[in-house]
Design an enzyme around this catalytic site. Structure first.
Site, short mmCIF file in Angstrom:
data_model
loop_
_atom_site.label_atom_id
_atom_site.label_comp_id
_atom_site.label_asym_id
_atom_site.label_seq_id
_atom_site.Cartn_x
_atom_site.Cartn_y
_atom_site.Cartn_z
N ALA A 175 0.85 -0.94 -0.08
CA ALA A 175 -0.04 0.14 -0.07
C ALA A 175 0.63 1.16 0.10
O ALA A 175 0.70 2.36 1.17
CB ALA A 175 -1.28 0.13 1.05
N GLY A 176 1.59 1.69 -0.73
CA GLY A 176 2.80 2.41 -1.12
C GLY A 176 1.62 3.63 -2.00
O GLY A 176 0.59 3.43 -2.45
N ALA A 177 2.45 4.47 -2.58
CA ALA A 177 1.73 5.02 -3.38
C ALA A 177 1.02 4.90 -4.73
O ALA A 177 0.04 5.31 -4.99
CB ALA A 177 2.33 6.03 -3.63
N ILE A 178 1.61 4.20 -5.17
CA ILE A 178 1.24 3.45 -6.76
C ILE A 178 0.30 2.06 -6.00
O ILE A 178 -0.93 2.40 -7.03
CB ILE A 178 2.27 2.27 -7.86
CG1 ILE A 178 3.32 3.67 -7.74
CG2 ILE A 178 1.66 2.10 -8.65
CD1 ILE A 178 2.30 5.03 -8.65
N GLY A 179 0.74 1.63 -5.02
CA GLY A 179 -0.18 0.24 -4.90
C GLY A 179 -1.76 0.77 -4.01
O GLY A 179 -2.98 0.35 -4.65
N LYS B 144 9.76 2.68 -18.95
CA LYS B 144 9.58 2.96 -17.46
C LYS B 144 10.93 3.51 -17.08
O LYS B 144 11.37 3.84 -16.29
CB LYS B 144 8.46 2.13 -16.41
CG LYS B 144 8.91 1.75 -15.79
CD LYS B 144 7.95 3.62 -14.79
CE LYS B 144 8.42 3.67 -13.76
NZ LYS B 144 7.48 2.00 -12.73
N ASN C 255 15.55 9.01 -11.66
CA ASN C 255 15.54 8.94 -10.15
C ASN C 255 16.86 9.07 -10.12
O ASN C 255 17.72 9.81 -8.24
CB ASN C 255 15.85 7.19 -9.84
CG ASN C 255 14.10 7.44 -9.59
OD1 ASN C 255 13.63 7.94 -8.50
ND2 ASN C 255 13.28 6.58 -10.64
N SER D 196 10.72 8.98 -6.69
CA SER D 196 10.56 8.45 -5.75
C SER D 196 11.92 7.68 -4.49
O SER D 196 11.60 7.52 -3.80
CB SER D 196 10.10 7.00 -6.48
OG SER D 196 10.61 6.39 -7.08
N GLU E 252 16.38 2.69 -3.36
CA GLU E 252 16.17 1.33 -4.52
C GLU E 252 17.26 1.87 -6.04
O GLU E 252 16.09 2.20 -6.95
CB GLU E 252 14.78 1.05 -4.81
CG GLU E 252 14.38 -0.40 -4.82
CD GLU E 252 13.17 -0.55 -5.59
OE1 GLU E 252 12.55 -1.71 -6.17
OE2 GLU E 252 12.34 1.06 -5.43
#
Length: 323
Positions: A8-12, A206, A214, A275, A287
């Protein structure tokens, strides 16, 4: 349709919240900590260019408490995937489709691809074939998350800008019933989510964007718009993209969007923080390793050099090691 978003991060959170607003879709979320508590109590609150909405979903930290799903989004960091492969088993039935993360080049990249590299396993990205066995490529659907978002408070996510393109595709390029069904659901949820026959090309798009924007964001502490406003920075990013594009083309997946158009995308969300910069500011590990492993593994297969990328990653490693 039953859809579980694992993570449940930003995208999830954005995917789960929007899908939960579509009639006929039962959405569940596997989360933890403050996110789990907030989503359980008050749902997922989404703010985007069109306004605000709160969506209520079933939230748990125990996948075994959920039913078998039709689709499972593994909305995790790439390096977290191995840690959850056993816990997702209760979610998987005979016809369950899995959508793994695509931060870098996925372990299944060559699955179903014709030519010399067909079904080749990439040991550097999946040592010993662990993921290939745990999440068989025939269960996989590719989805590329081309949307800028960030968690602004527990249970609350803000989409930066209006761009939200999440193309879907089968690894073999076919247009199956399962990918059409998910595409329809995602489009109903407000995403631009077409079925594409070249999902590998979109994966490169992507991955290259993450690989190039990043690191420079983490090194400069600049927003996307600030990076785009610096001609010198844009020139570095352009050279990085061109090097990565050459590797993609050599392996059958030329990005479907031109370099200049990808550079211009930064202007669509000028206040967005990449991110990796978000992680840096929050004291989280950077990451970068999945991105570094991806480009280094693929350039070695292609037999090409990536000098600008190598230089920027060397600086990033030093930055990351300083904590």
């Amino acid at each position: 349709m039953k859809v579980c978003v694992y993570g449940a991060g930003a995208i999830g959170s954005l995917i789960a919240g929007r899908l939960a607003c579509v009639s006929g879709i039962e959405v569940s979320v596997v989360a933890r900590g403050e996110q789990l508590d907030a989503i359980s109590r008050q749902g997922i609150h989404i703010v985007d260019a069109s306004g605000e909405v709160t969506a209520h979903v079933k939230a748990t930290d125990n996948p075994a408490s959920l039913d078998v799903q039709d689709y499972v989004f593994l909305a995790l960091k790439q390096h977290q995937l191995l840690d959850v492969v056993n816990s997702i088993e209760p979610l998987i039935g005979e016809n369950t489709s899995l959508i793994p993360p695509t931060t870098g080049i996925p372990y299944w990249y060559f699955y179903g691809q014709p030519g010399a590299h067909g079904n080749r396993r990439i040991d550097r990205l999946d040592p010993g074939g662990t993921l290939w066995r745990a999440i068989p490529p025939q269960r996989v659907l590719g989805c590329v998350f081309r949307v800028a978002a960030q968690v602004v408070a527990p249970g609350a996510v803000h989409q930066d800008g209006s761009y939200a393109k999440l193309p879907l595709g089968e690894p073999d390029g076919s247009v199956s019933a399962r990918v059409r069904r998910l595409s329809e659901a995602m489009c109903a949820a407000g995403f631009e989510s077409p079925v594409v026959d070249n999902i590998r090309s979109w994966l490169w798009t992507k991955m290259i964007s993450s690989l190039c924007w990043n690191p420079v964001a983490a090194l400069t502490l600049a927003t996307w718009g600030e990076l785009a406003a610096s001609p010198g920075v844009v020139d570095v990013v352009r050279r990085m993209m061109q090097e990565a594009d050459a590797v993609a083309c050599a392996l059958g997946g030329p990005p479907p969007i031109a370099v200049e158009e990808r550079l211009a995308a930064a202007r669509s969300a000028p206040h967005h923080k990449m991110s990796m910069l978000q992680d840096l500011e929050r004291g989280r590990p950077l990451e970068y390793q999945p991105l570094a492993d991806s480009i280094e593994a693929m350039r070695d297969i292609a037999g090409l050099g990536t000098p600008t990328i190598d230089s920027v990653l060397a600086l990033l490693r030093l930055r990351a090691n300083r904590g």
